[in-house]
Design an enzyme around this catalytic site. Structure first.
Site, PDB file in Angstrom:
ATOM      1  N   CYS A  98      46.779  33.748  12.303  1.00 39.79           N
ATOM      2  CA  CYS A  98      46.941  34.524  13.537  1.00 39.79           C
ATOM      3  C   CYS A  98      46.672  33.658  14.761  1.00 39.79           C
ATOM      4  CB  CYS A  98      46.006  35.736  13.526  1.00 39.79           C
ATOM      5  SG  CYS A  98      46.163  36.756  15.005  1.00 39.79           S
ATOM      6  N   CYS A 121      44.889  35.442  17.622  1.00 38.50           N
ATOM      7  CA  CYS A 121      43.432  35.594  17.428  1.00 38.50           C
ATOM      8  C   CYS A 121      42.704  34.259  17.606  1.00 38.50           C
ATOM      9  CB  CYS A 121      43.112  36.099  16.022  1.00 38.50           C
ATOM     10  SG  CYS A 121      44.216  37.342  15.384  1.00 38.50           S
ATOM     11  N   ASP A 122      43.258  33.194  17.033  1.00 39.73           N
ATOM     12  CA  ASP A 122      42.491  31.951  16.907  1.00 39.73           C
ATOM     13  C   ASP A 122      42.983  30.783  17.766  1.00 39.73           C
ATOM     14  OD1 ASP A 122      40.966  33.257  15.006  1.00 39.73           O
ATOM     15  OD2 ASP A 122      42.230  32.618  13.343  1.00 39.73           O
TER      16      ASP A 122
END
Ligand code: NAP
Length: 321
Positions: free
Chosen positions: A136, A139-140
């Site tokens: 992701c 997200c990261d």
């Protein structure tokens, strides 16, 4: 074998299911939430969460889910630990049957069973998850600012993730196993026009290379799918974007699914094709897939469910007059 009955039955305990429970409980629907195989959902395997609004400091995924669970219980949700193996959506109350034979009945059903990212299935991928390998970018990606990163895949998700990563990284490589992308034309054009992105065609990942100690991922070893030639790409972030599996096996033949097996919902709502059954979170969303959007659609499902019950009760009262 016990039968549990409620006005609002929820299946799935990620941010979508728990948000539906919080709103449903506060609307007096006394929800029963069946947690499923992975209580807490995808955030239970996530460490740092920096993008869930309301927390100025970095929080941990499992802690966030524990808080949501406690909040759902405090407002009156009954949490059940069971694995549902069978559903009956042909009449109300809808029925879910657990693997031990327990039955859960609800006047409305909210499905929040989520999705799982697909992985390449390499041992080195498993070993470096959270240490350079992620599924992701939204997200990261932020954790790799200023570093060289790579995305694996050729669909919409891979291209969107590669473009997203250019916000943080001056050097993004897209690795695709064929010589053309599956992604929509407009996304492809944006990708090819971006100076910060290089596309490596006809390449498959042979292994993710561990730098040892605390280094994590330092490179990706590739194999050319046409020539068999081996090469190495130095990179500190490897984002696998080869699709997701929505958890919809249980509902095949019972509910309308879309061409990618996600639960079909009416545009702008969480209503499925069965009146009284609602779907929220990643099991119906293949575009945004964020904890906060899952929580948002969970709230929508509770509001849709509450309205549905109010309409049903109004109709019953009118018919009785
Ligand atoms: P996808 O369309 O299924 O694409 C998966 C990509 O990963 C393909 O390019 C595939 O290669 C590659 N792949 C699959 N297995 C692989 C493997 N083992 N090794 C290497 N590469 C592999 O998945 P997606 O991009 O996540 O999209 C899923 C659905 O969501 C699609 O319908 C998409 O349109 C939709 N979506 C929409 C939006 C949007 O509207 N903004 C955003 C994201 C996703 P091949 O091409 O060679 O098969």
């Amino acid at each position: 074998m016990t039968t549990y009955t409620t006005r609002m039955l929820i299946l799935g305990s990620g941010p979508a299911g728990l948000s539906a429970a919080i709103y449903g409980a506060r609307a007096g629907m006394k929800p029963i939430l069946v947690q499923g195989i992975q209580p807490g959902g995808q955030l239970m395997t996530t460490t740092d969460v920096e993008n869930y609004p309301g927390f100025a400091d970095v929080i941990q995924g499992p802690w966030l889910m524990e808080q949501m669970q406690k909040q759902a219980e405090h407002v009156g949700t009954q949490l059940m630990y069971d694995t549902v193996v069978e559903v009956d959506l042909t009449q109300r109350p809808f029925r879910l049957i657990g693997d031990g034979g327990d039955v859960y009945e609800g006047d409305v059903l909210v499905i929040a069973t989520g999705a799982q990212a697909k992985w390449l299935g390499l041992d080195s991928e498993d070993a470096l998850k959270g240490k350079g390998v992620s599924a992701c970018a939204t997200c990261d990606g932020f954790f790799y600012r200023g570093k060289k990163v790579a995305v694996i895949g050729g669909g919409n998700t891979a291209v969107e993730e590669a473009l997203y990563l250019t916000n943080h990284s001056p050097d993004v490589t897209l690795i695709h196993r064929r010589d053309s992308l599956r992604a929509e034309r407009i996304l492809q054009e944006r990708l090819f026009a971006h100076k910060g992105v290089t596309v490596l065609w006809n390449k498959e990942v042979d292994q993710f290379v561990d730098g040892g100690g605390t280094a994590g991922l330092v490179a990706i070893d590739l194999i050319d799918t046409v020539t068999g030639e081996k090469s190495r790409l130095d990179t500190e972030g490897g984002f696998v974007a080869i699709g997701h599996h929505p958890a919809t096996e249980l509902f095949r033949g019972h509910l309308k699914l879309d061409e990618d097996h996600y639960i079909w919902t009416e545009t702008g709502s969480t209503r499925t094709n069965v009146p009284g059954v609602f779907a929220c979170g990643d099991v119906m969303d293949k575009v945004y897939r964020q904890a906060v959007t899952a929580a948002g659609t969970g709230c929508m499902a509770a509001l849709d469910a509450e309205r549905f019950l109010a309409e049903m009760e109004f109709e019953l009262a009118e018919a009785a007059e």
